[in-house]
Design an enzyme around this catalytic site. Structure first.
Site, PDB file in Angstrom:
ATOM      1  N   HIS A  23       0.860  -1.180   0.000  1.00 30.20           N
ATOM      2  CA  HIS A  23       0.000   0.000   0.000  1.00 30.20           C
ATOM      3  C   HIS A  23       0.898   1.233   0.000  1.00 30.20           C
ATOM      4  O   HIS A  23       2.016   1.197   0.509  1.00 30.20           O
ATOM      5  CB  HIS A  23      -0.924  -0.011   1.214  1.00 30.20           C
ATOM      6  CG  HIS A  23      -2.030  -1.013   1.114  1.00 30.20           C
ATOM      7  ND1 HIS A  23      -3.341  -0.726   1.416  1.00 30.20           N
ATOM      8  CD2 HIS A  23      -2.024  -2.319   0.731  1.00 30.20           C
ATOM      9  CE1 HIS A  23      -4.087  -1.801   1.230  1.00 30.20           C
ATOM     10  NE2 HIS A  23      -3.314  -2.776   0.818  1.00 30.20           N
ATOM     11  N   CYS A  62      -8.245  -0.548   3.325  1.00 31.72           N
ATOM     12  CA  CYS A  62      -8.597  -1.587   4.294  1.00 31.72           C
ATOM     13  C   CYS A  62      -9.587  -1.043   5.324  1.00 31.72           C
ATOM     14  O   CYS A  62      -9.213  -0.214   6.145  1.00 31.72           O
ATOM     15  CB  CYS A  62      -7.355  -2.118   5.005  1.00 31.72           C
ATOM     16  SG  CYS A  62      -7.724  -3.436   6.157  1.00 31.72           S
TER      17      CYS A  62
END
Length: 331
Positions: free
Chosen positions: A220, A251
């Site tokens: 990420h 997330c």
């Protein structure tokens, strides 16, 4: 403006990298609005047309937890499967596996955690409990001829527990592989990893008997480190990299996580390094511009912003980086 990078190969890199596209699942499940199944089916078709050969299609997680993917069965019925393209589906338990088998799925993925806190928040059970849950899933999947991939979340840092010891990640990763999974994807869920940390983790796996051919990386870009971390992984021999078209994703169970590594940004870097991917960048950018229009917000991918800005009438969906809302429930 240059539309392709100047190619300057670098020693010590693989000749080819497989991009494991997670946008249709990891990216879209983070959207606040429900994306119609027809749009998802077109997204899958566009990605295959761009040359991606592994495209994670959807998830059989309970709709209560991920309502954006409640149409998984409808999508699998409507989508056109392109020969030579794999369409993995995420499954959390045996019920999810049953649904996958009923719809002719040939590749599945399970998602574990390297930390106890995230396992509790994401899977509502301990790490040991999650292994117990996954054991029959993997066994039955293998009996039915399916390929099983494992994700391992929080490999570099956890928002509740802080830095995650390398040996802890290796221990839990080995447990997932020992179930019979063909590949382990190491997730930097909140994007805190740095290149040296990546190198150390992969070296620790190698010392534990797990070579780079069994591993993938899933970064990420919260702190802008995703491409640098990817390059470190490639230097260590990893040849499978997870990415999300347009950089969508995050997330929902880890609010500090932002978007995934953008597939376009990855392809640009690899093209400049002379590493083959089989992906057509122009086609991929066009897909992200189309998707941005469907989502009603700009793509956070820097390459999409740069290349699509040259196209008349498309500045409204590409010129301003988007703040990506939180997104997936595993990596």
């Amino acid at each position: 403006m240059m539309r392709t990078p100047f190619e300057v190969p670098m020693d010590g890199l693989p000749d080819r990298v497989t991009i494991y596209e997670v946008g249709p699942r990891d990216g879209l499940q983070n959207e606040s609005a429900i994306v119609p199944a027809g749009v998802k089916a077109e997204f899958l078709a566009r990605l295959a047309e761009a040359g991606l050969t592994t495209i994670e299609a959807t998830s059989f997680v309970h709709p209560k937890w991920v309502p954006q993917l409640a149409d998984a069965e409808e999508l699998l019925t409507r989508m056109e499967r392109v020969p030579g393209v794999r369409y993995p589906v995420l499954v959390p338990n045996e019920r999810g596996l049953d649904r996958a088998l009923d719809h002719g799925v040939t590749d599945i993925a399970i998602f574990g955690s390297a930390t106890e806190t995230f396992a509790r928040r994401n899977l509502n059970r301990s790490v040991d409990g999650s292994i117990e849950m996954f054991t029959p899933v993997v066994a039955r999947a293998l009996e039915n001829g399916l390929d099983v991939r494992a994700y391992l979340s929080m490999c570099f840092g956890d928002p509740w527990e802080g830095p995650v010891p390398v040996e802890q990640v290796v221990r839990h990763g080995r447990r997932l592989l020992d179930l019979g999974c063909s590949q382990l994807s190491l997730g930097d869920t909140i994007g805190v990893g740095t290149p040296g940390h990546v190198t150390a983790l992969l070296a620790a796996f190698a010392e534990a008997g797990v070579g780079p051919e069994r591993l993938a990386v899933h970064f990420h870009d919260t702190y802008g480190q995703a491409l640098a971390n990817t390059l470190s992984a490639l230097r260590a021999g990893v040849t499978v990299v997870d990415a999300s078209t347009g950089g969508i994703g995050g997330c929902p169970f880890a609010k500090s996580a932002t978007g995934n590594l953008a597939t376009e940004d990855l392809v640009w870097m690899l093209s400049g390094l002379g590493v083959e991917t089989g992906v057509d960048l122009e086609s991929l950018v066009a897909t992200s511009v189309w998707l941005a229009g469907e989502l009603g917000r700009p793509s956070p991918s820097r390459v999409v912003q740069a290349l699509a800005a040259e196209s008349p009438g498309r500045r409204n969906v590409t010129q301003v980086p988007a703040e990506v809302p939180p997104a997936v429930e595993e990596e």
